[in-house]
Design an enzyme around this catalytic site. Sequence first.
Site, mmCIF file in Angstrom:
data_model
loop_
_atom_site.group_PDB
_atom_site.id
_atom_site.type_symbol
_atom_site.label_atom_id
_atom_site.label_comp_id
_atom_site.label_asym_id
_atom_site.label_seq_id
_atom_site.Cartn_x
_atom_site.Cartn_y
_atom_site.Cartn_z
ATOM 1 C CB THR A 100 -0.934 0.012 1.238
ATOM 2 O OG1 THR A 100 -0.134 -0.243 2.420
ATOM 3 C CG2 THR A 100 -2.017 -1.012 1.140
ATOM 4 N N GLY A 122 13.123 5.294 9.473
ATOM 5 C CA GLY A 122 13.010 4.915 8.061
ATOM 6 C C GLY A 122 12.133 3.691 7.941
ATOM 7 C CB THR A 140 -0.773 -0.395 6.792
ATOM 8 O OG1 THR A 140 -0.052 -1.313 7.620
ATOM 9 C CG2 THR A 140 -1.099 0.860 7.573
ATOM 10 C CB CYS A 188 5.681 0.745 7.998
ATOM 11 S SG CYS A 188 5.353 -0.733 7.020
ATOM 12 C CG ASN A 246 2.976 1.831 12.209
ATOM 13 O OD1 ASN A 246 3.277 1.110 13.148
ATOM 14 N ND2 ASN A 246 3.046 1.437 10.954
ATOM 15 C CG LEU A 290 5.156 -8.364 11.067
ATOM 16 C CD1 LEU A 290 6.381 -7.808 10.367
ATOM 17 C CD2 LEU A 290 4.872 -9.761 10.568
ATOM 18 N NE ARG A 291 9.076 -5.120 17.304
ATOM 19 C CZ ARG A 291 9.785 -5.486 18.371
ATOM 20 N NH1 ARG A 291 10.689 -4.668 18.875
ATOM 21 N NH2 ARG A 291 9.607 -6.666 18.945
ATOM 22 C CE LYS A 317 0.574 -1.134 10.881
ATOM 23 N NZ LYS A 317 1.590 -1.915 11.542
HETATM 24 N N1 LIG Z 1 7.007 -4.661 6.319
HETATM 25 C C1 LIG Z 1 6.505 -4.605 7.537
HETATM 26 O O1 LIG Z 1 7.215 -4.718 8.522
HETATM 27 C C2 LIG Z 1 5.044 -4.407 7.746
HETATM 28 C C3 LIG Z 1 4.204 -4.069 6.702
HETATM 29 N N2 LIG Z 1 2.868 -3.860 6.927
HETATM 30 C C4 LIG Z 1 1.968 -3.564 5.812
HETATM 31 O O2 LIG Z 1 1.744 -4.794 5.095
HETATM 32 C C5 LIG Z 1 1.613 -4.545 3.704
HETATM 33 C C6 LIG Z 1 2.653 -5.359 2.934
HETATM 34 O O3 LIG Z 1 3.931 -4.926 3.321
HETATM 35 P P1 LIG Z 1 5.264 -5.738 2.960
HETATM 36 O O4 LIG Z 1 5.055 -7.177 3.249
HETATM 37 O O5 LIG Z 1 6.374 -5.023 3.589
HETATM 38 O O6 LIG Z 1 5.306 -5.532 1.376
HETATM 39 P P2 LIG Z 1 6.274 -6.221 0.310
HETATM 40 O O7 LIG Z 1 6.463 -5.237 -0.752
HETATM 41 O O8 LIG Z 1 7.448 -6.830 1.000
HETATM 42 O O9 LIG Z 1 5.392 -7.437 -0.254
HETATM 43 C C7 LIG Z 1 4.249 -7.297 -1.018
HETATM 44 C C8 LIG Z 1 4.161 -8.449 -2.006
HETATM 45 O O10 LIG Z 1 2.932 -8.367 -2.733
HETATM 46 C C9 LIG Z 1 3.171 -8.829 -4.054
HETATM 47 N N3 LIG Z 1 2.087 -8.418 -4.956
HETATM 48 C C10 LIG Z 1 1.860 -7.206 -5.518
HETATM 49 N N4 LIG Z 1 0.739 -7.262 -6.279
HETATM 50 C C11 LIG Z 1 0.259 -8.528 -6.184
HETATM 51 C C12 LIG Z 1 -0.871 -9.198 -6.737
HETATM 52 N N5 LIG Z 1 -1.728 -8.575 -7.520
HETATM 53 N N6 LIG Z 1 -1.051 -10.500 -6.439
HETATM 54 C C13 LIG Z 1 -0.176 -11.164 -5.637
HETATM 55 N N7 LIG Z 1 0.901 -10.575 -5.076
HETATM 56 C C14 LIG Z 1 1.113 -9.274 -5.346
HETATM 57 C C15 LIG Z 1 4.535 -8.236 -4.387
HETATM 58 O O11 LIG Z 1 5.126 -8.923 -5.473
HETATM 59 C C16 LIG Z 1 5.278 -8.449 -3.057
HETATM 60 O O12 LIG Z 1 5.946 -9.701 -3.042
HETATM 61 C C17 LIG Z 1 1.756 -3.022 3.542
HETATM 62 O O13 LIG Z 1 0.476 -2.456 3.573
HETATM 63 C C18 LIG Z 1 2.526 -2.610 4.778
HETATM 64 O O14 LIG Z 1 2.258 -1.282 5.153
HETATM 65 C C19 LIG Z 1 2.313 -4.024 8.161
HETATM 66 C C20 LIG Z 1 3.088 -4.382 9.228
HETATM 67 C C21 LIG Z 1 4.519 -4.612 9.109
HETATM 68 O O1 LIG Z 2 3.715 -1.151 10.079
HETATM 69 C C1 LIG Z 2 4.830 -1.595 10.015
HETATM 70 O O2 LIG Z 2 5.425 -1.903 8.997
HETATM 71 C C2 LIG Z 2 5.653 -1.803 11.250
HETATM 72 O O3 LIG Z 2 6.405 -0.564 11.447
HETATM 73 C C3 LIG Z 2 7.278 -0.593 12.564
HETATM 74 O O4 LIG Z 2 8.234 -1.651 12.438
HETATM 75 P P1 LIG Z 2 9.555 -1.522 11.508
HETATM 76 O O5 LIG Z 2 9.364 -0.440 10.512
HETATM 77 O O6 LIG Z 2 9.861 -2.892 11.048
HETATM 78 O O7 LIG Z 2 10.737 -1.114 12.489
HETATM 79 P P2 LIG Z 2 10.866 -0.310 13.868
HETATM 80 O O8 LIG Z 2 11.638 -1.124 14.798
HETATM 81 O O9 LIG Z 2 9.581 0.229 14.333
HETATM 82 O O10 LIG Z 2 11.790 0.911 13.408
HETATM 83 C C4 LIG Z 2 11.327 1.875 12.478
HETATM 84 C C5 LIG Z 2 12.349 2.994 12.349
HETATM 85 O O11 LIG Z 2 12.391 3.764 13.541
HETATM 86 C C6 LIG Z 2 13.737 3.878 14.002
HETATM 87 N N1 LIG Z 2 13.731 3.934 15.482
HETATM 88 C C7 LIG Z 2 13.059 2.992 16.202
HETATM 89 C C8 LIG Z 2 13.039 3.069 17.581
HETATM 90 C C9 LIG Z 2 13.708 4.107 18.254
HETATM 91 O O12 LIG Z 2 13.717 4.240 19.503
HETATM 92 N N2 LIG Z 2 14.362 5.030 17.492
HETATM 93 C C10 LIG Z 2 14.403 4.959 16.120
HETATM 94 O O13 LIG Z 2 15.018 5.847 15.469
HETATM 95 C C11 LIG Z 2 14.442 2.646 13.466
HETATM 96 O O14 LIG Z 2 15.831 2.856 13.392
HETATM 97 C C12 LIG Z 2 13.775 2.503 12.118
HETATM 98 O O15 LIG Z 2 14.396 3.323 11.148
HETATM 99 C C13 LIG Z 2 6.468 -0.867 13.837
HETATM 100 O O16 LIG Z 2 7.338 -0.946 14.961
HETATM 101 C C14 LIG Z 2 5.673 -2.168 13.708
HETATM 102 O O17 LIG Z 2 4.867 -2.363 14.859
HETATM 103 C C15 LIG Z 2 4.792 -2.079 12.465
HETATM 104 O O18 LIG Z 2 4.080 -3.279 12.267
#
Ligand SMILES: NC(=O)C1=CN([C@@H]2O[C@H](COP(=O)(O)OP(=O)(O)OC[C@H]3O[C@@H](n4cnc5c(N)ncnc54)[C@H](O)[C@@H]3O)[C@@H](O)[C@H]2O)C=CC1
Ligand SMILES: O=C(O)[C@H]1O[C@H](OP(=O)(O)OP(=O)(O)OC[C@H]2O[C@@H](n3ccc(=O)[nH]c3=O)[C@H](O)[C@@H]2O)[C@H](O)[C@@H](O)[C@@H]1O
Length: 437
Positions: A86, A259, A121, A262, A210, A152-153, A206
Amino acid sequence: MKITVVGTGYVGLVSGTCFADTGNEVTCVDIDQNKIESLKNGKIPIYEPGLDLLFERNTKQGRLTFTTSLEDGIKDAEVIFLALPTPPGENGSADLKYILGVAEDLSKMITDYKVIVDKSTVPVGTSEKVHEVLASNLDESLFDVVSNPEFLREGVAVNDFLKPDRVVIGTSSAKAQKVMERLYAPFLRTGNPIYFMDERSAEMTKYAANSYLATRISFMNEIANLCEEVGADVNSVRRGMGSDSRIGKRFLFPGVGFGGSCFPKDVLALSKTASDHKYDFKILNAVLDVNAIQRERIADKICNHFPDLKGKTIGLWGLAFKPNTDDIREAPALYTIDKLLEKGAKLKAFDPEAMENIAKIYGDKIELVSDQYEAILDVDALAIMTEWSVFRTPSFKTMKKVMRKPVIFDGRNLYELDAMKEEGFHYESIGRSIINL
Ligand SMILES: NC(=O)C1=CN([C@@H]2O[C@H](COP(=O)(O)OP(=O)(O)OC[C@H]3O[C@@H](n4cnc5c(N)ncnc54)[C@H](O)[C@@H]3O)[C@@H](O)[C@H]2O)C=CC1
Ligand SMILES: O=C(O)[C@H]1O[C@H](OP(=O)(O)OP(=O)(O)OC[C@H]2O[C@@H](n3ccc(=O)[nH]c3=O)[C@H](O)[C@@H]2O)[C@H](O)[C@@H](O)[C@@H]1O
């Protein structure tokens, strides 16, 4: 239970693998053929600690399979998770084309009751949009839409998924609620809560979580910057603040700005939601402004120290946006690299996992080396961008021997000031005084 996870990225692959590990039969679907091929061949395309063990066990035992065909992937599935990207659209709001596109495809394929769960998200109101798209081709008795945001992080994703602080489920369907309760029961055995609420509140939870965490980081970065002005030490301040149980110790670490894929996009998207509703969410805009300045702070310190960077070589330790991941999406290191290159510096860099991804962007514009000491061989200064454990207790003796000058810019406050003084380094960190040689 038979489950399909659509989107096999950081969230989809971790969720799918963990659901398989509790005995479910999981099919992961992705449009990226290379990714699916690699997964079928037993190769995980991302670095996520602990995932390999679970992946191997569940693929070997046949509970975790992969396909590029959505139609094959959803056969007999009771639950379909959407773990799709997204990214920010043109105006900052989350681009829903992947989610709504898959919903449209599903609406033409579903023939028996399925729970469609959004794990991505997404802005408030998206569940209703997904519902509408599905209902345009399907009888409403054939599906329910649930919002199940993921918390999850990266870097600790498996642990976060297996032992979530809480699970949030947004649904107005009692039938879907029962399915979700059953699915998550194995992850909630220690009494961690599962909260049921309406879809809009789940979606908002959510973004609120964040954005609040990002706010804490920007707040601490401003405290750190002010500490530098007034001669206080942000490490002491952080400890003094964080031990107040109302504040808490976590997410108070100042640094080079937040960074990742998310925080930056989610704060922007919530701000956009607010402005769409004619609400001026002042704090969020400040959080982003502060972050834009903070992620250049190390490069700015380097530029101050070396008024002319032409002919200078800077070594970088850490490129990923945080430790224990290969993810460089919105990594603060990228902003530092861009600025230093623009000023004419030569760069050498080392990261334990992210170098392949960096090479895809910068090619031979920076020299990537496979050892942390090689990255500082003959450099005029070292910049530390990511707090990988391996950088925490280096041999200062070796560092001084190989560096042209003993100068460190530490964006993660890894070292004690006294030690730096004793070791004879020029040392600039975040929110603490400068150790001048
Ligand atoms: N990365 C994280 O730590 C977290 C991410 N999120 C949310 O979860 C969502 C996914 O994030 P990520 O896993 O990081 O993304 P990602 O970019 O790593 O993975 C997304 C996957 O979807 C696939 N895709 C795209 N279009 C498709 C389609 N039409 N059919 C099947 N697959 C398709 C892509 O090829 C890719 O492998 C986002 O909304 C993000 O904000 C939520 C919590 C943690
Ligand atoms: O929606 C998401 O994708 C996820 O975004 C974050 O997880 P993530 O981005 O994997 O990593 P974080 O550990 O949260 O760190 C994010 C950024 O903040 C920075 N950070 C974190 C903590 C801190 O005290 N200071 C700081 O500068 C980190 O260096 C990093 O660049 C949230 O922590 C998760 O709960 C959420 O699911």
